[in-house]
Scaffold this motif. Structure first.
Motif, mmCIF file in Angstrom:
data_model
loop_
_atom_site.group_PDB
_atom_site.id
_atom_site.type_symbol
_atom_site.label_atom_id
_atom_site.label_comp_id
_atom_site.label_asym_id
_atom_site.label_seq_id
_atom_site.Cartn_x
_atom_site.Cartn_y
_atom_site.Cartn_z
ATOM 1 N N GLU A 132 7.079 -14.368 -9.228
ATOM 2 C CA GLU A 132 5.734 -14.023 -8.797
ATOM 3 C C GLU A 132 5.357 -12.639 -9.316
ATOM 4 O OE1 GLU A 132 4.629 -15.376 -4.626
ATOM 5 O OE2 GLU A 132 6.822 -15.407 -4.534
ATOM 6 N N ALA A 133 4.103 -12.468 -9.651
ATOM 7 C CA ALA A 133 3.619 -11.194 -10.175
ATOM 8 C C ALA A 133 3.457 -10.187 -9.038
ATOM 9 C CB ALA A 133 2.292 -11.391 -10.888
ATOM 10 N N CYS A 134 3.650 -8.918 -9.361
ATOM 11 C CA CYS A 134 3.405 -7.862 -8.385
ATOM 12 C C CYS A 134 1.907 -7.788 -8.083
ATOM 13 C CB CYS A 134 3.898 -6.523 -8.922
ATOM 14 S SG CYS A 134 5.692 -6.453 -9.182
ATOM 15 N N GLU A 135 1.573 -7.392 -6.856
ATOM 16 C CA GLU A 135 0.176 -7.328 -6.438
ATOM 17 C C GLU A 135 -0.103 -6.023 -5.702
ATOM 18 O OE1 GLU A 135 -1.225 -10.745 -4.166
ATOM 19 O OE2 GLU A 135 0.661 -11.758 -4.644
ATOM 20 N N GLN A 136 -1.277 -5.460 -5.928
ATOM 21 C CA GLN A 136 -1.754 -4.343 -5.110
ATOM 22 C C GLN A 136 -2.367 -4.969 -3.859
ATOM 23 O OE1 GLN A 136 -1.757 -0.805 -6.263
ATOM 24 N NE2 GLN A 136 -1.946 -0.550 -4.041
ATOM 25 N N VAL A 137 -1.571 -5.055 -2.779
ATOM 26 C CA VAL A 137 -2.000 -5.831 -1.614
ATOM 27 C C VAL A 137 -2.822 -5.015 -0.632
ATOM 28 C CG1 VAL A 137 -0.156 -7.536 -1.780
ATOM 29 C CG2 VAL A 137 0.246 -5.415 -0.514
ATOM 30 N N VAL A 138 -2.653 -3.707 -0.605
ATOM 31 C CA VAL A 138 -3.495 -2.805 0.188
ATOM 32 C C VAL A 138 -3.783 -1.585 -0.674
ATOM 33 C CG1 VAL A 138 -2.613 -3.561 2.433
ATOM 34 C CG2 VAL A 138 -1.495 -1.657 1.254
ATOM 35 N N PRO A 139 -4.869 -0.857 -0.388
ATOM 36 C CA PRO A 139 -5.155 0.344 -1.170
ATOM 37 C C PRO A 139 -3.994 1.334 -1.117
ATOM 38 C CG PRO A 139 -7.047 -0.263 0.174
ATOM 39 C CD PRO A 139 -5.921 -1.146 0.604
ATOM 40 N N GLU A 140 -3.769 2.019 -2.199
ATOM 41 C CA GLU A 140 -2.661 2.968 -2.257
ATOM 42 C C GLU A 140 -2.774 4.024 -1.170
ATOM 43 O OE1 GLU A 140 -0.171 5.643 -5.521
ATOM 44 O OE2 GLU A 140 -2.062 4.670 -6.097
ATOM 45 N N GLY A 141 -4.005 4.479 -0.914
ATOM 46 C CA GLY A 141 -4.192 5.484 0.130
ATOM 47 C C GLY A 141 -3.795 4.977 1.496
ATOM 48 N N LEU A 142 -4.068 3.709 1.777
ATOM 49 C CA LEU A 142 -3.679 3.122 3.058
ATOM 50 C C LEU A 142 -2.155 3.082 3.177
ATOM 51 C CD1 LEU A 142 -5.218 -0.059 4.690
ATOM 52 C CD2 LEU A 142 -2.771 0.357 4.746
ATOM 53 N N ALA A 143 -1.498 2.601 2.133
ATOM 54 C CA ALA A 143 -0.029 2.501 2.170
ATOM 55 C C ALA A 143 0.603 3.878 2.349
ATOM 56 C CB ALA A 143 0.480 1.848 0.890
ATOM 57 N N ASN A 144 0.118 4.866 1.586
ATOM 58 C CA ASN A 144 0.684 6.214 1.682
ATOM 59 C C ASN A 144 0.459 6.812 3.066
ATOM 60 O OD1 ASN A 144 1.379 5.925 -0.998
ATOM 61 N ND2 ASN A 144 -0.245 7.255 -1.778
ATOM 62 N N THR A 145 -0.726 6.578 3.627
ATOM 63 C CA THR A 145 -1.037 7.147 4.937
ATOM 64 C C THR A 145 -0.251 6.460 6.041
ATOM 65 O OG1 THR A 145 -3.267 7.631 4.123
ATOM 66 C CG2 THR A 145 -2.922 7.755 6.501
ATOM 67 N N LEU A 146 -0.091 5.137 5.948
ATOM 68 C CA LEU A 146 0.721 4.438 6.939
ATOM 69 C C LEU A 146 2.175 4.909 6.863
ATOM 70 C CD1 LEU A 146 1.015 2.389 9.171
ATOM 71 C CD2 LEU A 146 1.153 0.571 7.453
ATOM 72 N N ALA A 147 2.650 5.203 5.646
ATOM 73 C CA ALA A 147 4.005 5.746 5.508
ATOM 74 C C ALA A 147 4.133 7.064 6.276
ATOM 75 C CB ALA A 147 4.335 5.951 4.037
ATOM 76 N N ILE A 148 3.115 7.914 6.176
ATOM 77 C CA ILE A 148 3.131 9.158 6.952
ATOM 78 C C ILE A 148 3.068 8.832 8.437
ATOM 79 C CG2 ILE A 148 1.886 11.299 7.442
ATOM 80 C CD1 ILE A 148 3.339 11.269 4.749
ATOM 81 N N GLY A 149 2.299 7.811 8.779
ATOM 82 C CA GLY A 149 2.216 7.395 10.175
ATOM 83 C C GLY A 149 3.543 6.927 10.733
ATOM 84 N N MET A 150 4.410 6.411 9.863
ATOM 85 C CA MET A 150 5.726 5.914 10.303
ATOM 86 C C MET A 150 6.839 6.932 10.088
ATOM 87 S SD MET A 150 5.435 2.062 8.655
ATOM 88 C CE MET A 150 7.157 1.687 8.957
#
Length: 743
Positions: free
Chosen positions: A612-630
């Motif tokens: 399966e091909a890689c996908e940008q499933v959520v905006p990069e900013g969302l992923a980075n911010t959720l990482a900070i949230g966790m």
């Protein structure tokens, strides 16, 4: 008589074919009393040759052109259908860890067949091999006469004919019993067809190629095929190093490998070996004194059983077997059949990091004994990246293997959907991602955190706490927290670290149901999990009750879904949970968790794999911010803080613990920019809880269950990751995006 037909010297009407100069010391001439009988056979050969074996003009032949075409097609099959070979699985450095096969075969070249083996085989099976042109007419036609008198045709085949027969049985029709039975059929018509194919082969291949081809195909019992595998399995050597008695034993086996098996029937094997030695003497390829000396020697085979590798992933051993199993499952899901995998002779270079896998195994087993009944503890590790998510470790407290008494299993515990108890609050990651995506809250936004919460959106019970707000016409859904102390409110970041149930069910309410949460779970990585049914099995299209989790727990026309979804009660794959962390640490790029570095065919060429091909499933900013949230779970007050402090953890990371209802399973999904993963502890069967009685002492229990994600799972993850990362540079988490902070 037909020119070129081999007969004994002085046979009237036959042209004598002399042996090649290099092979002038073949067996002496037969006694004179067989000459008249042989002359009759030569006459019969002429009739059969003209009328049956070479139909070239119209109706002059007895066999039709259609039959001739069938022979040609079968002959072509010998070249078109390659013999099954062993597939080799390696680690990331190319070190073999397992072999997969249906037939253990190591192909050899003509120059790897020494004279001992050559003359042992030919003396036993076909001493006129270098004289005939594929068919020994004297033997074949004598058998034909015997057949017409009620006998059978066994014992008449040359090596070339046996090559044809063995190729059909062991290669072309290896999974076709009817085809094998036809190839074994003791009839004149089958023998004649076999003879035609043999003659055809002799026009295309040299004698040494035919001999080598036969030795690469013939069976030596116990899934051992070909002389390369036999030399290794029987004597732990190679064909070119076989001694005379070793060669005689193997040459004798091809006649009846089961009856002459040296481990089950050493007396018969010895008798057969000695007979071959005698035939070598008769064929003037061995001095009698040497033969007598060799007869006195023991068989000399490897002790107890053949020295052959395991035929499946058990050969990868207790540590690496789970990874090997995932490789097999992954390739089959990608479109390769199991038969192709086990016969194709591939070299599969995997992404397995044996050091990381070892540390993962040690940590999992340290926390839960490998023989602890009904308790599995797993750790799956994935490398983040925007173009690949490579799996580097799949480990469990259980050993991979078939000895259940020793706690072994062949179930894919780290990668499959085997944690039927659920991931617990680790699923709050998906609710948080959906909330950020819809702009309902940011990671620093204040959200309500009460000691209990009653949903006005979800229904389905909750009589243990009273409803709040206006009276409801239906049942309400009410939840409470594991901790009785409630701050009233907190930031989403703090809620991710402390994990209050009430806050996240409330967020689901604000999302309007489970739809956005399930969608986010699927996007971020829980794809096989959401596609499996509510028992963790593949969906059975014939069973109306067997539906994917995404449908079973999602919204319908009548309900907004199951509010408890954010609390992680559904069956879960540990590997997919670990890949969620990898997706967040890859800027929101999901890639399939791949175990493959490369796949090479038997010809040395790269074989493409449909991934399966890689996908940008959520905006990069969302992923980075959720990482900070966790990023606060390992800090004081976080649910994994004690486990982090115990190993002296000092790296930026993301983390989220989870504990299912009744403490029957628990998880910890976490990661650093270099490596992400998930640890899970769960009951393998039945319902009930787990009791943590100290490191290495986790048991099943009842109402006094006290397992939490911050205990065994977090301790497993930190215990392995501290040693795996070692002195690698400390990597920082990506910067947050103000769009998703709530400021």
């Amino acid at each position: 008589m037909t020119p070129g037909l081999p007969c004994l010297p002085a046979s009237s009407g036959c042209e004598v074919t002399k042996p090649p100069r290099a092979f002038s010391t073949l067996a002496p001439v037969r006694k004179r009393d067989g000459l008249f009988k042989l002359l009759g056979l030569c006459l019969l050969a002429g009739v059969l040759t003209a009328g049956i074996l070479f139909p070239v003009v119209g109706a002059a032949g007895v066999i039709s052109n259609q039959a001739s075409e069938t022979v040609e097609q079968t002959s072509s099959n010998l070249a078109d259908v390659p013999p099954p070979l062993v597939t080799t699985v390696t680690d990331s450095g190319g070190k073999p860890i397992a072999t997969l096969y249906k037939q253990y075969r190591i192909p050899v070249a003509p120059n790897e067949i020494n004279d001992s083996l050559r003359w042992a085989l030919l003396s036993a099976e076909d001493k006129a091999f270098y004289e005939h042109h594929g068919v020994n007419w004297a033997r074949t036609l004598r058998a034909a006469v015997s057949n017409t008198a009620g006998g059978d045709t066994q014992g008449a085949s040359t090596i070339t004919q046996q090559y044809v027969k063995n190729y059909l049985i062991n290669v072309v029709y290896r999974d076709d019993k009817a085809g094998q039975d036809t190839a074994r059929e003791q009839s004149l018509s089958r023998k004649l067809k076999e003879a035609r194919i043999a003659i055809n082969l002799e026009t295309k291949l040299s004698k040494d190629q035919i001999l080598t081809g036969y030795l690469n195909v013939v069976e030596f019992s116990r899934q051992i095929y070909g002389i390369g595998a036999a030399a290794h399995a029987y004597f732990d050597t190679t064909p070119e190093k076989l001694t005379v008695p070793q060669a005689a034993l193997l040459a004798g086996l091809v006649n009846n490998p089961i009856v002459n098996d040296p481990w089950n029937h050493p007396d018969k094997a010895t008798k057969r070996r000695n007979l071959v030695l005698d035939r070598m003497v008769s064929n003037q390829k061995l001095a009698k004194a040497d033969a007598d000396r060799f007869k006195a020697e023991p068989l000399g085979v490897t002790p107890d059983t053949p020295a052959k590798p395991s035929a499946n992933c058990t050969g990868a051993g207790p540590e690496n077997g789970f990874f090997c199993q995932y490789v097999e499952d992954y390739l089959i899901k990608s479109g390769m059949s199991k038969d192709q995998l086990y016969t194709g002779g591939y070299t599969i270079k995997t992404t397995l990091d044996e050091k990381a896998n070892h540390e993962a195994k040690v940590s999992a087993e340290t926390q839960v004994s490998k023989t602890q009944k009904n308790v599995a503890n797993t750790l799956s590790l994935v490398k983040p990246g925007k173009d690949r998510h490579e799996v580097v470790a799949l480990a469990a407290n259980r050993d991979y293997g078939i000895d259940q008494d020793q706690g072994q299993t062949t179930f894919a515990l780290p990668s499959g959907v085997y944690n039927t108890g659920g991931a617990g609050s680790s699923y709050k990651i998906f609710t948080s991602a959906a909330v950020l995506n819809q702009g309902i809250a940011g990671i620093y936004s204040n959200i309500p955190v009460g000691s209990s919460y009653t949903s006005h959106v979800f229904t389905g019970g909750g009589s243990h706490c009273p409803p709040t707000g206006p009276p409801l016409n239906s049942k309400w859904y009410c939840v409470s927290n594991a901790s009785k102390n409630s701050p009233g409110s907190s930031s989403l970041q703090e809620a991710l670290a402390t994990s209050p149930n009430t806050a996240f069910v409330g967020l689901e309410d604000r999302l309007g149901g489970t739809g956005p949460v399930i969608d986010m779970a699927t996007k971020l990585g829980m794809r096989n999990t959401m596609a499996s049914d509510t028992n963790g099995a593949e969906v059975d299209p014939k069973d109306p009750k067997s539906v994917p989790q995404s449908k079973a727990y999602g919204p319908t026309d009548k309900t907004p879904g199951y509010g408890a979804f954010t609390l992680g009660f559904s069956p879960t794959s540990g590997l997919e949970l670990g890949n969620v962390a990898a997706t967040l640490l890859s800027g929101g790029v999901w890639c399939p968790p791949t175990p493959l570095a490369s796949l090479t065919g038997r010809d040395g060429k790269t074989v493409p794999v449909k991934e399966e091909a890689c996908e940008q499933v959520v905006p990069e900013g969302l992923a980075n911010t959720l990482a900070i949230g966790m990023s606060k779970d390992d800090q004081p007050g976080g649910t994994s803080a004690k486990a982090a402090a115990a190993v002296g953890w000092d790296r930026p990371m993301i983390g989220k613990t989870g504990t299912s209802q009744n403490n029957g399973s628990a998880t910890f999904v976490a990661g650093t920019p270099q490596l992400a993963g998930a640890a899970m502890v769960f009951r393998t069967t039945g319902s009930g809880g787990l009791c943590f009685n100290g490191v290495g002492n986790v048991t099943t229990c009842g109402s006094n269950a006290n397992m939490f994600g911050g205990v065994t799972p977090a301790q497993t993850w930190f215990g392995a990751m501290k040693n795996i990362l070692g002195d690698q540079p400390i990597a920082q988490l990506p910067p947050e995006d103000p769009k998703y902070t709530g400021h």
